[in-house]
Scaffold this motif. Structure first.
Motif, PDB file in Angstrom:
ATOM      1  N   VAL A   9      58.971  39.432  43.212  1.00 15.79           N
ATOM      2  CA  VAL A   9      57.629  38.427  43.098  1.00 15.79           C
ATOM      3  C   VAL A   9      57.240  38.714  41.768  1.00 15.79           C
ATOM      4  O   VAL A   9      56.773  37.845  41.227  1.00 15.79           O
ATOM      5  CB  VAL A   9      56.765  38.956  44.443  1.00 15.79           C
ATOM      6  CG1 VAL A   9      55.618  38.160  44.315  1.00 15.79           C
ATOM      7  CG2 VAL A   9      57.523  38.327  45.565  1.00 15.79           C
ATOM      8  N   PRO A  10      56.709  39.975  41.443  1.00 18.26           N
ATOM      9  CA  PRO A  10      56.244  40.115  40.213  1.00 18.26           C
ATOM     10  C   PRO A  10      57.056  39.611  39.024  1.00 18.26           C
ATOM     11  O   PRO A  10      56.429  38.851  37.891  1.00 18.26           O
ATOM     12  CB  PRO A  10      55.958  41.644  39.950  1.00 18.26           C
ATOM     13  CG  PRO A  10      56.182  42.118  41.079  1.00 18.26           C
ATOM     14  CD  PRO A  10      57.067  41.186  42.184  1.00 18.26           C
ATOM     15  N   VAL A  11      58.406  39.784  38.996  1.00 16.82           N
ATOM     16  CA  VAL A  11      59.263  39.169  37.923  1.00 16.82           C
ATOM     17  C   VAL A  11      58.908  37.481  37.905  1.00 16.82           C
ATOM     18  O   VAL A  11      59.075  36.870  36.690  1.00 16.82           O
ATOM     19  CB  VAL A  11      60.743  39.321  38.158  1.00 16.82           C
ATOM     20  CG1 VAL A  11      61.579  38.775  37.122  1.00 16.82           C
ATOM     21  CG2 VAL A  11      60.727  40.942  38.073  1.00 16.82           C
ATOM     22  N   ILE A  12      59.101  36.931  38.993  1.00 18.64           N
ATOM     23  CA  ILE A  12      58.918  35.225  38.994  1.00 18.64           C
ATOM     24  C   ILE A  12      57.606  34.975  38.641  1.00 18.64           C
ATOM     25  O   ILE A  12      57.253  34.080  37.885  1.00 18.64           O
ATOM     26  CB  ILE A  12      59.165  34.966  40.681  1.00 18.64           C
ATOM     27  CG1 ILE A  12      60.761  35.009  41.020  1.00 18.64           C
ATOM     28  CG2 ILE A  12      58.707  33.498  40.589  1.00 18.64           C
ATOM     29  CD1 ILE A  12      60.979  34.883  42.347  1.00 18.64           C
ATOM     30  N   SER A  13      56.637  35.677  39.014  1.00 17.36           N
ATOM     31  CA  SER A  13      55.189  35.745  38.402  1.00 17.36           C
ATOM     32  C   SER A  13      55.114  35.547  37.154  1.00 17.36           C
ATOM     33  O   SER A  13      54.573  34.589  36.575  1.00 17.36           O
ATOM     34  CB  SER A  13      54.305  36.358  38.989  1.00 17.36           C
ATOM     35  OG  SER A  13      54.376  36.483  40.565  1.00 17.36           O
ATOM     36  N   ILE A  14      55.861  36.419  36.223  1.00 18.76           N
ATOM     37  CA  ILE A  14      55.836  36.682  34.982  1.00 18.76           C
ATOM     38  C   ILE A  14      56.564  35.523  34.227  1.00 18.76           C
ATOM     39  O   ILE A  14      55.941  34.707  33.343  1.00 18.76           O
ATOM     40  CB  ILE A  14      56.502  37.987  34.296  1.00 18.76           C
ATOM     41  CG1 ILE A  14      55.607  39.196  34.896  1.00 18.76           C
ATOM     42  CG2 ILE A  14      56.894  37.983  33.092  1.00 18.76           C
ATOM     43  CD1 ILE A  14      56.172  40.533  34.677  1.00 18.76           C
ATOM     44  N   LEU A  52      55.986  30.401  31.522  1.00 14.45           N
ATOM     45  CA  LEU A  52      56.317  29.092  31.403  1.00 14.45           C
ATOM     46  C   LEU A  52      54.757  28.467  31.122  1.00 14.45           C
ATOM     47  O   LEU A  52      54.708  27.418  30.171  1.00 14.45           O
ATOM     48  CB  LEU A  52      56.676  28.497  32.595  1.00 14.45           C
ATOM     49  CG  LEU A  52      58.375  28.500  32.730  1.00 14.45           C
ATOM     50  CD1 LEU A  52      58.847  27.817  34.121  1.00 14.45           C
ATOM     51  CD2 LEU A  52      59.110  27.232  31.726  1.00 14.45           C
ATOM     52  N   ALA A  53      53.981  28.624  31.774  1.00 15.00           N
ATOM     53  CA  ALA A  53      52.477  27.991  31.552  1.00 15.00           C
ATOM     54  C   ALA A  53      52.047  28.361  30.258  1.00 15.00           C
ATOM     55  O   ALA A  53      51.418  27.356  29.767  1.00 15.00           O
ATOM     56  CB  ALA A  53      51.431  28.673  32.729  1.00 15.00           C
ATOM     57  N   LEU A  54      52.411  29.345  29.813  1.00 15.90           N
ATOM     58  CA  LEU A  54      51.715  29.772  28.456  1.00 15.90           C
ATOM     59  C   LEU A  54      52.277  29.012  27.269  1.00 15.90           C
ATOM     60  O   LEU A  54      52.017  28.507  26.472  1.00 15.90           O
ATOM     61  CB  LEU A  54      51.869  31.388  28.180  1.00 15.90           C
ATOM     62  CG  LEU A  54      50.997  32.479  28.829  1.00 15.90           C
ATOM     63  CD1 LEU A  54      51.257  33.765  28.573  1.00 15.90           C
ATOM     64  CD2 LEU A  54      49.670  32.073  28.088  1.00 15.90           C
ATOM     65  N   SER A  85      53.844  26.327  27.770  1.00 17.37           N
ATOM     66  CA  SER A  85      53.724  24.843  27.855  1.00 17.37           C
ATOM     67  C   SER A  85      52.292  24.358  27.425  1.00 17.37           C
ATOM     68  O   SER A  85      51.778  23.486  27.544  1.00 17.37           O
ATOM     69  CB  SER A  85      53.982  24.225  29.273  1.00 17.37           C
ATOM     70  OG  SER A  85      53.447  24.928  30.171  1.00 17.37           O
ATOM     71  N   GLY A  86      51.384  25.553  27.154  1.00 17.94           N
ATOM     72  CA  GLY A  86      49.934  25.370  26.750  1.00 17.94           C
ATOM     73  C   GLY A  86      49.148  25.017  27.954  1.00 17.94           C
ATOM     74  O   GLY A  86      48.060  24.637  27.786  1.00 17.94           O
ATOM     75  N   LEU A  87      49.465  25.180  29.091  1.00 16.74           N
ATOM     76  CA  LEU A  87      48.707  24.928  30.449  1.00 16.74           C
ATOM     77  C   LEU A  87      47.579  25.959  30.173  1.00 16.74           C
ATOM     78  O   LEU A  87      46.496  25.713  30.742  1.00 16.74           O
ATOM     79  CB  LEU A  87      49.777  25.244  31.490  1.00 16.74           C
ATOM     80  CG  LEU A  87      50.402  23.895  32.271  1.00 16.74           C
ATOM     81  CD1 LEU A  87      51.153  24.249  33.176  1.00 16.74           C
ATOM     82  CD2 LEU A  87      49.466  22.546  32.610  1.00 16.74           C
ATOM     83  N   ILE A  88      47.796  27.226  30.117  1.00 17.60           N
ATOM     84  CA  ILE A  88      46.894  28.211  30.213  1.00 17.60           C
ATOM     85  C   ILE A  88      46.789  29.025  28.712  1.00 17.60           C
ATOM     86  O   ILE A  88      47.624  28.731  28.043  1.00 17.60           O
ATOM     87  CB  ILE A  88      47.256  29.235  31.419  1.00 17.60           C
ATOM     88  CG1 ILE A  88      48.534  29.825  31.173  1.00 17.60           C
ATOM     89  CG2 ILE A  88      46.838  28.607  32.603  1.00 17.60           C
ATOM     90  CD1 ILE A  88      48.744  30.925  31.917  1.00 17.60           C
TER      91      ILE A  88
END
Lengths: 426, 290
Positions: free
Chosen positions: A345-350, A355-357, A359-362
């Motif tokens: 779960v932590p690996v998937i969260s990372i 991906l979010a970082l 793609s500029g989402l966050i």
């Protein structure tokens, strides 16, 4: 189809490990001492968050104006140490007692006594001061669970073997035998200079830390670091007072902070991928292994009232990232079913965070947060209140809940079958 | 029955979330905003290195003795050494410790020879190293120390290469720097002095400069004439915020001994690191008020 096979395998695995007597003994001990651990942890949370300078509530409620805070800090520290000491002591005794009783009812109490002697002998540090010339027994909550569990088991097995095969029968011969065993363990510690039992979690975790330092900007090394750390936690290399601290002081984070302060925004930072922006922001919600997700599952979906109550009791410490009590309550240590989500779960969260970082989402977390800040707020506060980061953290939490769910079901079902078996026995 | 329990848990959880949002989320949000605003007001990078440039013929290890003496007691500032090779590549050793906001960084040059042309090249190489450092460690202000020709390299760098929108040098200490090379007659201005005077307007206006002159007799430190060190006033005076000329005499006042001189170490502590206390005997100060 494959999913069903995996679930079926997990059920079999859970059933199988429930039959391991050493593991049952460990879990018995952890269950028995969990209330004491919880009290110690709650006091420690109070101390870290409210009474310590730079603590989360200390900062946000501006508690520095109260002069009694430093006294309260000392008292809370002392009290939490007392609770941790007693809990660890009882844990060792309970594990040895239960394992001894599984050999033979008569072996329960002597096994506990042997384990107790071993625990004291191994942890007795002669730290004489000229003033009083006294020795000191050092427990104080910073001993990892693995040590206490191992000593409990060693005590029970040693008594059993000593009685059956070495024909040690009298109290004196057993005491001598125990001291020799303790001496051998201490000797090994000194021989390898690894301080194996007295303070294993610190060196091991710092060893991992130095192997993969805080200044990681490669996704693979961040994941490897997180996985290694969680694996050691799963093995019990975590002490009751272990606290998770965000890496706001690493070189990379500092470089990002300087850039953000010069530019006045969070765009185009030099090191967007780092431990603070990924691991600390999205992979440790509720402490090691993203266990806030598991706690919420127990809280919302457990069919057992006791499980739900336990989850409620641990909500505050887990929210404040001190999750060793909850890990002992489940229990997580050596639980092969939970190992999978605890690592994955932590690996998937990372990965999702990356991906979010990318793609500029966050934006990456940059700004400093107070000590013991609930990790669910790390990304939000680390980006100066960027709402997108908070929403993304909540999405990660929901995904983590979904990922933990099948494993939670396995735990619940096996708990159901073991309760029914107990009822049938009665 | 189960659905009822579930809805009960959900209701309590929602209540907890609402209470937590009000009691934790809102104060945390305002704390963050205040904290970041405060940091932005300060707007200075936490990292505030001291960058040292050795003189001709010296290597990156030139300041080891000085830094060893500055790093006494509990005070341990990290040391990063960079040597710029002639092909513009950097050779780096040492590291900046986490939490150390005041590290020492030494920039030396593979071609460390004396002479006007070499010093020009070294100033260019310094800019390569500075660009690398500012990008890697993201600092925006620093202090400087230059020994001998290191002071010339520093001054050239300030006039020709430093982007004042990105970097701020607030304090510079030059030690035994021959602003007029070995020329003893101040009226005979060498190329380097002429160039530095011509470019003086590009010097940072808020810079504080300390020029230290060591003398073993009344005229020289054994290598650099006092008049050449004093020529610095034609560059800095009426240009930077403050220019102070300090003369050090007595033990370790020879040119190559200056970085280890006890009085100079104290001056560095007081004026560059701002941690020293007390005055220093055997030192004459000629401050030039602006």
């Amino acid at each position: 189809m494959t999913g069903n096979k995996i679930i079926a395998y997990l059920y079999r695995l859970q059933d199988k490990q429930q039959k391991w007597k050493w593991l049952r003994s460990c879990y018995f001990g952890l269950k028995k001492v969990s209330p004491l651990l919880l009290i110690g942890i709650l006091i420690r949370c109070l101390m870290l968050s409210f009474f310590q300078p730079h603590g989360f509530f200390y900062e946000i409620y501006h508690l520095d104006k109260f002069s009694w805070i430093s006294d309260a800090n000392s008292v809370a520290h002392l009290l939490s140490c007392v609770f941790f000491d007693v809990a660890l002591l009882l844990l060792c005794v309970a594990v040895a007692w239960y394992r001894g009783s599984l050999f033979d009812e008569e072996e329960a109490i002597p096994s506990a006594v042997v384990a107790l002697i071993l625990l004291f002998f191994i942890n007795f540090h002669v730290k004489r001061t000229p003033a009083d010339g006294t020795g000191q027994v050092n427990l104080s909550g910073n001993i990892p669970f693995i040590e206490v569990l191992a000593i409990g088991l060693i005590g029970a097995y040693f008594y059993h073997v000593g009685k059956k095969y070495l024909h040690l029968k009298s109290v004196w011969s057993f005491s001598m035998g125990t001291i020799v065993l303790g001496g051998a363990i201490k000797g090994l510690e000194h021989l390898f200079s690894t301080n194996v039992f007295s303070n294993l979690s610190g060196p091991v975790l710092s060893g991992i830390g130095s192997l993969l330092s805080d200044d990681q900007h490669q996704l693979s090394s961040i994941i490897l670091r997180e996985t290694g750390r969680n694996l050691f936690v799963w093995l019990g290399f975590i002490s009751p007072d272990q606290v998770l601290v965000a890496h706001t002081d690493s070189d990379l984070t500092r470089a990002n902070l300087s850039a953000a302060l010069i530019k006045g925004n969070l765009e185009g930072l030099p090191h967007p991928l780092n431990i603070y922006s990924l691991s600390d922001s999205f992979a440790v919600l509720g402490g090691y292994g993203q266990v806030l997700a598991l706690l919420l599952l127990f809280l919302l979906f457990s069919r057992y009232r006791n499980h739900r109550i336990d989850a409620w009791k641990h909500l505050l410490p887990v929210f404040l990232n001190v999750n060793s009590g909850f890990l002992a309550e489940i229990p997580l240590f050596f639980n092969f079913v939970l190992l999978i989500p605890f690592i994955l779960v932590p690996v998937i969260s990372i990965l999702l965070g990356t991906l979010a970082l990318k793609s500029g989402l966050i934006f990456p977390s940059v700004y400093q947060v107070p000590l013991n800040t609930p990790t669910i707020l790390n990304a939000f506060m680390g980006t100066n209140g960027h709402w997108g980061s908070l929403i993304f953290t909540l999405i990660i939490l929901i995904i983590s809940i979904l990922l933990y769910y099948p494993f939670f079901k396995v735990l619940e079902t096996s708990a159901f079958s073991s309760i029914r078996a107990e009822e049938e026995q009665k | 029955m189960r659905k009822k329990l579930l809805s009960n848990s959900f209701s309590i959880l929602i209540l907890v979330i609402v209470v937590a949002t009000v009691a934790v989320g809102v104060p945390a949000y305002f704390w963050t905003k205040t904290h970041v605003t405060k940091e932005r007001v300060q707007n200075r990078s936490k990292l505030y290195p001291v960058i040292l440039i050795p003189g001709s013929s010296a290597t990156e290890n030139r300041f080891d003795g000085l830094i060893g003496k500055l790093n006494t007691g509990n005070k341990k500032q990290s040391l990063l050494k960079i040597t710029v090779k002639t092909n513009n590549q950097l050779r780096i050793s040492g590291r900046i410790f986490p939490r150390d906001t005041r590290p020492f960084i030494v920039i030396a040059f593979e071609n460390n020879h004396d002479g006007y042309q070499n010093i020009q090249r070294q100033a260019k190489w310094m800019s390569i190293a500075m660009n690398y450092l500012a990008k890697k460690y993201q600092f925006n202000h620093f202090s400087g120390i230059g020994h001998s020709n290191g002071g010339l390299i520093y001054t050239l760098y300030l006039e020709k290469y430093m982007d004042q929108n990105q970097l701020l040098l607030d304090r510079l200490m030059t030690i035994g720097t021959p602003y007029n090379f070995a020329e003893t007659n101040i009226n005979q201005r060498t190329n380097i002095l002429k160039e530095l005077i011509a470019g003086r307007e590009k010097l940072p206006h808020n810079l504080t400069v300390y020029s230290i002159d060591g003398t073993t007799n009344y005229t020289t430190d054994g290598i650099v004439p006092s008049t050449s060190v004093s020529a610095g006033k034609y560059i800095f005076q009426n240009q930077v915020a403050q220019y102070t000329k300090i003369t050090v005499t007595g033990k370790d006042s020879q040119h190559s001994d200056l970085p280890q001189n006890k009085e100079i170490i104290q001056l560095i502590n007081e004026n560059i690191l701002q941690t020293g206390t007390g005055g220093s005997p055997n030192v004459t100060q000629n401050a030039a008020p602006q």
